[in-house]
Motif scaffolding. Structure first.
Motif, PDB file in Angstrom:
ATOM      1  N   ARG A   1       0.865  -1.180   0.000  1.00 54.75           N
ATOM      2  CA  ARG A   1       0.000   0.000   0.000  1.00 54.75           C
ATOM      3  C   ARG A   1       0.904   1.232   0.000  1.00 54.75           C
ATOM      4  N   SER A   2       0.384   2.345  -0.496  1.00 54.42           N
ATOM      5  CA  SER A   2       1.224   3.518  -0.749  1.00 54.42           C
ATOM      6  C   SER A   2       1.896   4.056   0.508  1.00 54.42           C
ATOM      7  N   SER A   3       1.292   3.857   1.681  1.00 55.09           N
ATOM      8  CA  SER A   3       1.870   4.386   2.921  1.00 55.09           C
ATOM      9  C   SER A   3       3.174   3.691   3.301  1.00 55.09           C
ATOM     10  N   TRP A   4       3.496   2.581   2.644  1.00 53.98           N
ATOM     11  CA  TRP A   4       4.738   1.854   2.939  1.00 53.98           C
ATOM     12  C   TRP A   4       5.909   2.335   2.092  1.00 53.98           C
ATOM     13  N   ALA A   5       5.696   3.282   1.213  1.00 56.82           N
ATOM     14  CA  ALA A   5       6.762   3.742   0.317  1.00 56.82           C
ATOM     15  C   ALA A   5       7.983   4.191   1.110  1.00 56.82           C
ATOM     16  N   GLY A   6       9.169   3.711   0.701  1.00 60.35           N
ATOM     17  CA  GLY A   6      10.417   4.079   1.347  1.00 60.35           C
ATOM     18  C   GLY A   6      10.719   3.344   2.637  1.00 60.35           C
ATOM     19  N   LYS A   7       9.846   2.408   3.042  1.00 60.34           N
ATOM     20  CA  LYS A   7      10.017   1.713   4.324  1.00 60.34           C
ATOM     21  C   LYS A   7      10.404   0.248   4.151  1.00 60.34           C
ATOM     22  N   ARG A   8      10.582  -0.206   2.928  1.00 60.23           N
ATOM     23  CA  ARG A   8      10.920  -1.618   2.694  1.00 60.23           C
ATOM     24  C   ARG A   8      12.247  -1.686   1.947  1.00 60.23           C
ATOM     25  N   GLY A   9      13.300  -2.013   2.678  1.00 60.27           N
ATOM     26  CA  GLY A   9      14.611  -2.231   2.082  1.00 60.27           C
ATOM     27  C   GLY A   9      15.020  -3.677   2.287  1.00 60.27           C
ATOM     28  N   TRP A  10      16.281  -4.001   1.949  1.00 61.11           N
ATOM     29  CA  TRP A  10      16.726  -5.388   2.077  1.00 61.11           C
ATOM     30  C   TRP A  10      16.675  -5.874   3.523  1.00 61.11           C
ATOM     31  N   GLY A  11      16.938  -5.002   4.482  1.00 61.00           N
ATOM     32  CA  GLY A  11      16.869  -5.411   5.878  1.00 61.00           C
ATOM     33  C   GLY A  11      15.489  -5.908   6.253  1.00 61.00           C
ATOM     34  N   ARG A  12      14.457  -5.188   5.817  1.00 59.15           N
ATOM     35  CA  ARG A  12      13.078  -5.605   6.092  1.00 59.15           C
ATOM     36  C   ARG A  12      12.737  -6.883   5.330  1.00 59.15           C
ATOM     37  N   VAL A  13      13.187  -6.960   4.077  1.00 64.31           N
ATOM     38  CA  VAL A  13      12.944  -8.164   3.283  1.00 64.31           C
ATOM     39  C   VAL A  13      13.593  -9.376   3.951  1.00 64.31           C
ATOM     40  N   ARG A  14      14.844  -9.218   4.381  1.00 55.00           N
ATOM     41  CA  ARG A  14      15.565 -10.325   5.027  1.00 55.00           C
ATOM     42  C   ARG A  14      14.837 -10.820   6.274  1.00 55.00           C
ATOM     43  N   THR A  15      14.419  -9.892   7.120  1.00 57.45           N
ATOM     44  CA  THR A  15      13.711 -10.277   8.344  1.00 57.45           C
ATOM     45  C   THR A  15      12.421 -11.015   8.025  1.00 57.45           C
ATOM     46  N   SER A  16      11.699 -10.544   7.017  1.00 59.30           N
ATOM     47  CA  SER A  16      10.442 -11.197   6.629  1.00 59.30           C
ATOM     48  C   SER A  16      10.684 -12.621   6.132  1.00 59.30           C
TER      49      SER A  16
ATOM     50  N   PHE B   1      20.177 -19.293   4.142  1.00 53.27           N
ATOM     51  CA  PHE B   1      21.105 -18.189   4.377  1.00 53.27           C
ATOM     52  C   PHE B   1      20.657 -16.982   3.579  1.00 53.27           C
ATOM     53  N   VAL B   2      20.366 -15.892   4.282  1.00 52.38           N
ATOM     54  CA  VAL B   2      19.984 -14.626   3.653  1.00 52.38           C
ATOM     55  C   VAL B   2      20.994 -13.578   4.107  1.00 52.38           C
ATOM     56  N   PRO B   3      21.780 -13.009   3.191  1.00 53.26           N
ATOM     57  CA  PRO B   3      22.839 -12.068   3.599  1.00 53.26           C
ATOM     58  C   PRO B   3      22.314 -10.911   4.429  1.00 53.26           C
ATOM     59  N   GLU B   4      23.056 -10.588   5.460  1.00 54.99           N
ATOM     60  CA  GLU B   4      22.713  -9.481   6.344  1.00 54.99           C
ATOM     61  C   GLU B   4      23.181  -8.171   5.721  1.00 54.99           C
ATOM     62  N   VAL B   5      22.389  -7.119   5.889  1.00 55.84           N
ATOM     63  CA  VAL B   5      22.779  -5.808   5.367  1.00 55.84           C
ATOM     64  C   VAL B   5      24.127  -5.408   5.953  1.00 55.84           C
TER      65      VAL B   5
ATOM     66  N   ARG C   1      24.659  -8.787  -3.376  1.00 51.87           N
ATOM     67  CA  ARG C   1      24.824  -7.642  -2.485  1.00 51.87           C
ATOM     68  C   ARG C   1      25.010  -8.103  -1.032  1.00 51.87           C
ATOM     69  N   HIS C   2      25.815  -7.362  -0.311  1.00 49.72           N
ATOM     70  CA  HIS C   2      26.055  -7.556   1.124  1.00 49.72           C
ATOM     71  C   HIS C   2      26.912  -8.784   1.432  1.00 49.72           C
ATOM     72  N   LEU C   3      27.583  -9.351   0.425  1.00 53.66           N
ATOM     73  CA  LEU C   3      28.483 -10.476   0.664  1.00 53.66           C
ATOM     74  C   LEU C   3      29.869 -10.159   0.123  1.00 53.66           C
ATOM     75  N   PRO C   4      30.943 -10.538   0.830  1.00 55.92           N
ATOM     76  CA  PRO C   4      32.299 -10.245   0.366  1.00 55.92           C
ATOM     77  C   PRO C   4      32.835 -11.278  -0.612  1.00 55.92           C
TER      78      PRO C   4
END
Length: 396
Positions: free
Chosen positions: A150-165, A185-189, A241-244
């Motif tokens: 929904r539009s109110s979530w704009a800018g609030k979902r990054g990889w950190g939120r995706v990873r936790t979900s 295994f989901v890389p940590e930000v 991303r987020h892996l060496p």
């Protein structure tokens, strides 16, 4: 205003004492009950970004009242419908047991080239009894509520939120008799100031993937965002991303990957705002090299919502500006020759709306299957965009 029962005590969702009660209930492994219906609907508590939040149980969204935020459209409209009770089995506690159509073990210290890039795609042989690698990715995305927007979530979902979900979703699943979260295994930000802590946690998480002896060895599964592909001797490197370190993929698998996911790769390369998500099984050699065994991919937009065509991307872009919730339908094991709902609008009144996109070249069998799908869910109002007829029709 939603209300929950926790340990026999009722709480409004905005009650100031609820966060503390959720923390205690999480430790006590109590299950909240949503009072949107009678009897109340069981839910679970997840630990997200240092907060304790109430989440719906896997596949329980249809049990909630349509006005409840936890309500989820009927899964028969997506590729999930044929998997319930077969490839995905829910027990009394709400845990989802996944029947996988790919191995999680390999013989020998070094893996041989996989027999196929992903043997079960497209689903020509085992549509309902087992999950392909792509279907597991879709199920994690759906169970993690990452298909919702929904539009109110704009800018609030990054990889950190995706990873936790994703991690929270995996905690409610088992595969081959063990918790899926133990092998996912989901890389940590990456944060420079916490680089040592991140490296330590990463090393601990990847222990299972390392070669131990010459017998049967365990593989792990990763979900990560692809940054780029680069050439390597005898194959390719997949930089995430987020892996060496990169993941190595052999030339034969790379060629099949490029052919099978030509559309996804083309969509990803066409826009800098898109993300390419991979799910893969992998092992780590004695030399410390991470090598992919099987792999599947999915392209998502800037809000991390999956899409599979430029037309669907345009529809999602239009819907992203709406305040009401939209829910993306996913294909799971189904091939592109079979219809699935593109998006549902569960909060639409007087009835929820199911939005379908009919691609150019759809044949009579496709139209017949679409009509049967619509007829089976008479409580949903259908909206159809036949791409061959021109621009996107007016939205409901």
């Amino acid at each position: 205003m939603r209300q929950f029962l926790i340990g026999g005590q009722a709480f409004d969702e905005d009650a100031p004492e609820l966060p503390v009660r959720l923390e205690h209930a999480y430790v006590q492994k109590l299950r909240p009950l949503c009072r949107c219906k009678d009897p109340p609907v069981p839910m679970y508590i997840a630990h997200v970004d240092e907060l304790y939040v109430i989440k719906r149980m896997p596949l329980s969204g249809r049990d909630h009242d349509p006005a409840c935020p936890a309500y989820e459209p009927p899964y028969e409209l997506s590729g999930l419908g044929s998997l319930i009770g077969n490839a995905i089995q829910i027990d009394a506690s709400g845990k989802a047991a996944l029947q996988l159509d790919f191995p999680l073990t390999k013989k020998g210290a070094r893996s041989a080239p996989a027999s196929s890039m992903e043997a079960s795609e497209p689903a020509l042989r085992n549509e309902t009894k087992k999950l392909s690698l792509r279907a597991v990715l879709h199920y994690l995305w759906e169970a993690g509520e990452l298909t919702e927007w929904r539009s109110s979530w704009a800018g609030k979902r990054g990889w950190g939120r995706v990873r936790t979900s994703l991690i929270n979703a995996a905690s409610q699943m088992t595969a081959r008799g063990g918790p899926l979260s133990d092998i996912l295994f989901v890389p940590e930000v990456f944060h420079q100031e916490d680089r040592e802590g991140i490296a330590s946690r990463r090393a601990a998480a990847l222990t299972t993937a390392h070669v131990s002896g010459t017998g049967l060895r365990k593989l792990m599964m990763t979900v990560a965002e692809v940054k780029e592909f680069t050439a390597a001797r005898g194959g390719q490197k997949i930089v995430v991303r987020h892996l060496p370190f990169p993941f190595m993929i052999e030339e034969g698998i790379w060629k099949r990957l490029s052919a099978r996911y030509e559309t996804e790769l083309e969509l990803w390369r066409s826009s800098e705002h898109c993300h390419l998500i991979m799910i893969a099984t992998f092992g780590i050699s004695a030399a410390g090299i991470a090598s992919i065994e099987e792999i599947a991919m999915m392209v998502v937009n800037e809000n991390w919502i999956p899409f599979e065509s430029i037309h669907e991307q345009h529809l999602l872009e239009r819907l992203s500006r709406l305040k009401r919730k939209s829910v993306k339908g996913l294909r799971f094991n189904l091939s592109r020759e079979q219809p699935v709902v593109s998006v549902t609008l569960p909060e639409q009144r007087p009835a929820p709306v199911a939005l379908f996109i009919v691609p150019i070249g759809a044949d009579e069998n496709y139209e017949l299957a679409l009509n049967e799908m619509i007829a089976a869910r008479a409580e949903m109002t259908p909206w159809i965009w036949r791409v061959a007829d021109g621009e996107i029709p007016r939205l409901p």
